[in-house]
Motif scaffolding. Structure first.
Motif, PDB file in Angstrom:
ATOM      1  N   VAL A 183       0.883  -1.165   0.000  1.00 18.69           N
ATOM      2  CA  VAL A 183       0.000   0.000   0.000  1.00 18.69           C
ATOM      3  C   VAL A 183       0.922   1.217   0.000  1.00 18.69           C
ATOM      4  O   VAL A 183       1.883   1.272   0.772  1.00 18.69           O
ATOM      5  N   VAL A 184       0.637   2.171  -0.874  1.00 15.58           N
ATOM      6  CA  VAL A 184       1.456   3.378  -0.979  1.00 15.58           C
ATOM      7  C   VAL A 184       0.765   4.508  -0.231  1.00 15.58           C
ATOM      8  O   VAL A 184      -0.410   4.790  -0.464  1.00 15.58           O
ATOM      9  N   GLY A 185       1.494   5.121   0.670  1.00 17.35           N
ATOM     10  CA  GLY A 185       0.958   6.228   1.460  1.00 17.35           C
ATOM     11  C   GLY A 185       0.970   7.544   0.698  1.00 17.35           C
ATOM     12  O   GLY A 185       1.335   7.586  -0.489  1.00 17.35           O
ATOM     13  N   PRO A 186       0.628   8.630   1.367  1.00 18.20           N
ATOM     14  CA  PRO A 186       0.603   9.942   0.707  1.00 18.20           C
ATOM     15  C   PRO A 186       2.016  10.428   0.370  1.00 18.20           C
ATOM     16  O   PRO A 186       2.973  10.108   1.065  1.00 18.20           O
ATOM     17  N   LYS A 187       2.102  11.211  -0.697  1.00 20.82           N
ATOM     18  CA  LYS A 187       3.384  11.778  -1.127  1.00 20.82           C
ATOM     19  C   LYS A 187       3.775  12.915  -0.192  1.00 20.82           C
ATOM     20  O   LYS A 187       2.923  13.647   0.298  1.00 20.82           O
ATOM     21  N   GLU A 188       5.084  13.030   0.043  1.00 20.35           N
ATOM     22  CA  GLU A 188       5.608  14.139   0.837  1.00 20.35           C
ATOM     23  C   GLU A 188       7.045  14.417   0.424  1.00 20.35           C
ATOM     24  O   GLU A 188       7.744  13.525  -0.040  1.00 20.35           O
ATOM     25  N   ASP A 189       7.450  15.664   0.558  1.00 16.44           N
ATOM     26  CA  ASP A 189       8.844  16.013   0.307  1.00 16.44           C
ATOM     27  C   ASP A 189       9.653  15.630   1.531  1.00 16.44           C
ATOM     28  O   ASP A 189       9.235  15.888   2.668  1.00 16.44           O
ATOM     29  N   VAL A 195       8.615  11.506  -1.876  1.00 20.83           N
ATOM     30  CA  VAL A 195       8.518  10.074  -1.627  1.00 20.83           C
ATOM     31  C   VAL A 195       7.161   9.750  -1.019  1.00 20.83           C
ATOM     32  O   VAL A 195       6.449  10.635  -0.554  1.00 20.83           O
ATOM     33  N   ALA A 196       6.819   8.478  -1.025  1.00 21.65           N
ATOM     34  CA  ALA A 196       5.614   7.990  -0.352  1.00 21.65           C
ATOM     35  C   ALA A 196       6.006   6.724   0.406  1.00 21.65           C
ATOM     36  O   ALA A 196       6.655   5.837  -0.169  1.00 21.65           O
ATOM     37  N   GLY A 204       9.873   6.095  -9.338  1.00 20.63           N
ATOM     38  CA  GLY A 204       9.087   4.876  -9.440  1.00 20.63           C
ATOM     39  C   GLY A 204       9.718   3.678  -8.754  1.00 20.63           C
ATOM     40  O   GLY A 204       9.090   2.637  -8.610  1.00 20.63           O
ATOM     41  N   SER A 205      10.954   3.796  -8.296  1.00 24.30           N
ATOM     42  CA  SER A 205      11.636   2.699  -7.612  1.00 24.30           C
ATOM     43  C   SER A 205      11.229   2.656  -6.150  1.00 24.30           C
ATOM     44  O   SER A 205      10.850   3.664  -5.563  1.00 24.30           O
ATOM     45  N   SER A 206      11.336   1.479  -5.551  1.00 24.04           N
ATOM     46  CA  SER A 206      10.981   1.298  -4.147  1.00 24.04           C
ATOM     47  C   SER A 206      12.220   0.985  -3.326  1.00 24.04           C
ATOM     48  O   SER A 206      13.056   0.183  -3.722  1.00 24.04           O
ATOM     49  N   TYR A 207      12.318   1.617  -2.178  1.00 24.52           N
ATOM     50  CA  TYR A 207      13.424   1.458  -1.254  1.00 24.52           C
ATOM     51  C   TYR A 207      12.902   0.624  -0.095  1.00 24.52           C
ATOM     52  O   TYR A 207      11.955   1.032   0.582  1.00 24.52           O
ATOM     53  N   GLY A 220       0.888  -4.904   2.331  1.00 29.25           N
ATOM     54  CA  GLY A 220      -0.524  -4.954   1.981  1.00 29.25           C
ATOM     55  C   GLY A 220      -1.362  -5.767   2.948  1.00 29.25           C
ATOM     56  O   GLY A 220      -2.577  -5.589   3.018  1.00 29.25           O
ATOM     57  N   ASP A 221      -0.732  -6.658   3.729  1.00 29.53           N
ATOM     58  CA  ASP A 221      -1.481  -7.477   4.685  1.00 29.53           C
ATOM     59  C   ASP A 221      -1.489  -6.894   6.093  1.00 29.53           C
ATOM     60  O   ASP A 221      -2.537  -6.635   6.659  1.00 29.53           O
ATOM     61  N   CYS A 222      -0.307  -6.651   6.665  1.00 30.36           N
ATOM     62  CA  CYS A 222      -0.240  -6.239   8.076  1.00 30.36           C
ATOM     63  C   CYS A 222      -0.004  -4.745   8.271  1.00 30.36           C
ATOM     64  O   CYS A 222      -0.009  -4.265   9.399  1.00 30.36           O
ATOM     65  N   ARG A 223       0.227  -4.003   7.193  1.00 33.39           N
ATOM     66  CA  ARG A 223       0.439  -2.545   7.206  1.00 33.39           C
ATOM     67  C   ARG A 223       1.747  -2.117   7.896  1.00 33.39           C
ATOM     68  O   ARG A 223       1.907  -0.970   8.291  1.00 33.39           O
ATOM     69  N   GLU A 224       2.698  -3.015   8.034  1.00 27.32           N
ATOM     70  CA  GLU A 224       4.036  -2.687   8.549  1.00 27.32           C
ATOM     71  C   GLU A 224       4.722  -1.751   7.551  1.00 27.32           C
ATOM     72  O   GLU A 224       4.654  -1.962   6.341  1.00 27.32           O
ATOM     73  N   VAL A 225       5.390  -0.697   8.041  1.00 24.98           N
ATOM     74  CA  VAL A 225       6.143   0.194   7.154  1.00 24.98           C
ATOM     75  C   VAL A 225       7.366  -0.569   6.659  1.00 24.98           C
ATOM     76  O   VAL A 225       8.155  -1.076   7.456  1.00 24.98           O
ATOM     77  N   LEU A 226       7.504  -0.668   5.337  1.00 27.65           N
ATOM     78  CA  LEU A 226       8.614  -1.409   4.747  1.00 27.65           C
ATOM     79  C   LEU A 226       9.705  -0.505   4.201  1.00 27.65           C
ATOM     80  O   LEU A 226      10.854  -0.918   4.089  1.00 27.65           O
ATOM     81  N   GLY A 227       9.359   0.698   3.834  1.00 24.87           N
ATOM     82  CA  GLY A 227      10.317   1.616   3.229  1.00 24.87           C
ATOM     83  C   GLY A 227       9.564   2.737   2.556  1.00 24.87           C
ATOM     84  O   GLY A 227       8.553   3.194   3.068  1.00 24.87           O
ATOM     85  N   TRP A 228      10.039   3.166   1.381  1.00 30.86           N
ATOM     86  CA  TRP A 228       9.328   4.194   0.636  1.00 30.86           C
ATOM     87  C   TRP A 228       9.539   4.041  -0.849  1.00 30.86           C
ATOM     88  O   TRP A 228      10.409   3.312  -1.297  1.00 30.86           O
ATOM     89  N   LYS A 229       8.713   4.753  -1.599  1.00 32.33           N
ATOM     90  CA  LYS A 229       8.771   4.761  -3.051  1.00 32.33           C
ATOM     91  C   LYS A 229       9.186   6.160  -3.492  1.00 32.33           C
ATOM     92  O   LYS A 229       8.648   7.153  -3.005  1.00 32.33           O
TER      93      LYS A 229
END
Length: 111
Positions: A47-53, A63-64, A92-95, A69-78
């Protein structure tokens, strides 16, 4: 040695939801505030969160945060946008923070 069955994948450390394929790694040479991380060209079941500088070690980026998608644990950012032209290839890459993901090869887990 036993033959590995299935693709090498990265999954959420908390619930083991599949989030990235090993073949989608762009770079393993990332170091963030919270430690080692990987840059992926594609992530799934997130799940991608809101964009922010955000001011990162490499400059200002839009980044966002990305969540499992299952447990909503923060994994990184896009990466959504780089203000510095030399960093625009990350768009468009994910960290993914390595502490928030687990590599799985076939039926074996590796941290």
């Amino acid at each position: 040695m036993a033959e590995v069955v299935g693709p090498r994948i990265y999954s959420c450390y908390n619930c083991r939801n599949h989030v990235c394929l090993h073949d989608d790694i762009i770079s393993k040479a990332f170091q963030g505030r919270h430690g080692r991380a990987f840059l992926f060209s594609h992530a799934m079941n997130i799940v991608v969160g809101p964009k922010e500088d955000r001011q990162l070690m490499t400059g200002l980026h839009t980044v966002a945060d990305i969540y499992c998608g299952d447990c909503r644990e923060v994994l990184g950012w896009k990466y959504e946008r780089a203000y510095e032209e030399t960093r625009s290839t990350r768009k468009g890459s994910s960290y993914l923070r390595s502490r928030r993901s687990r590599r799985r090869t076939g039926s074996q887990d590796k941290c």
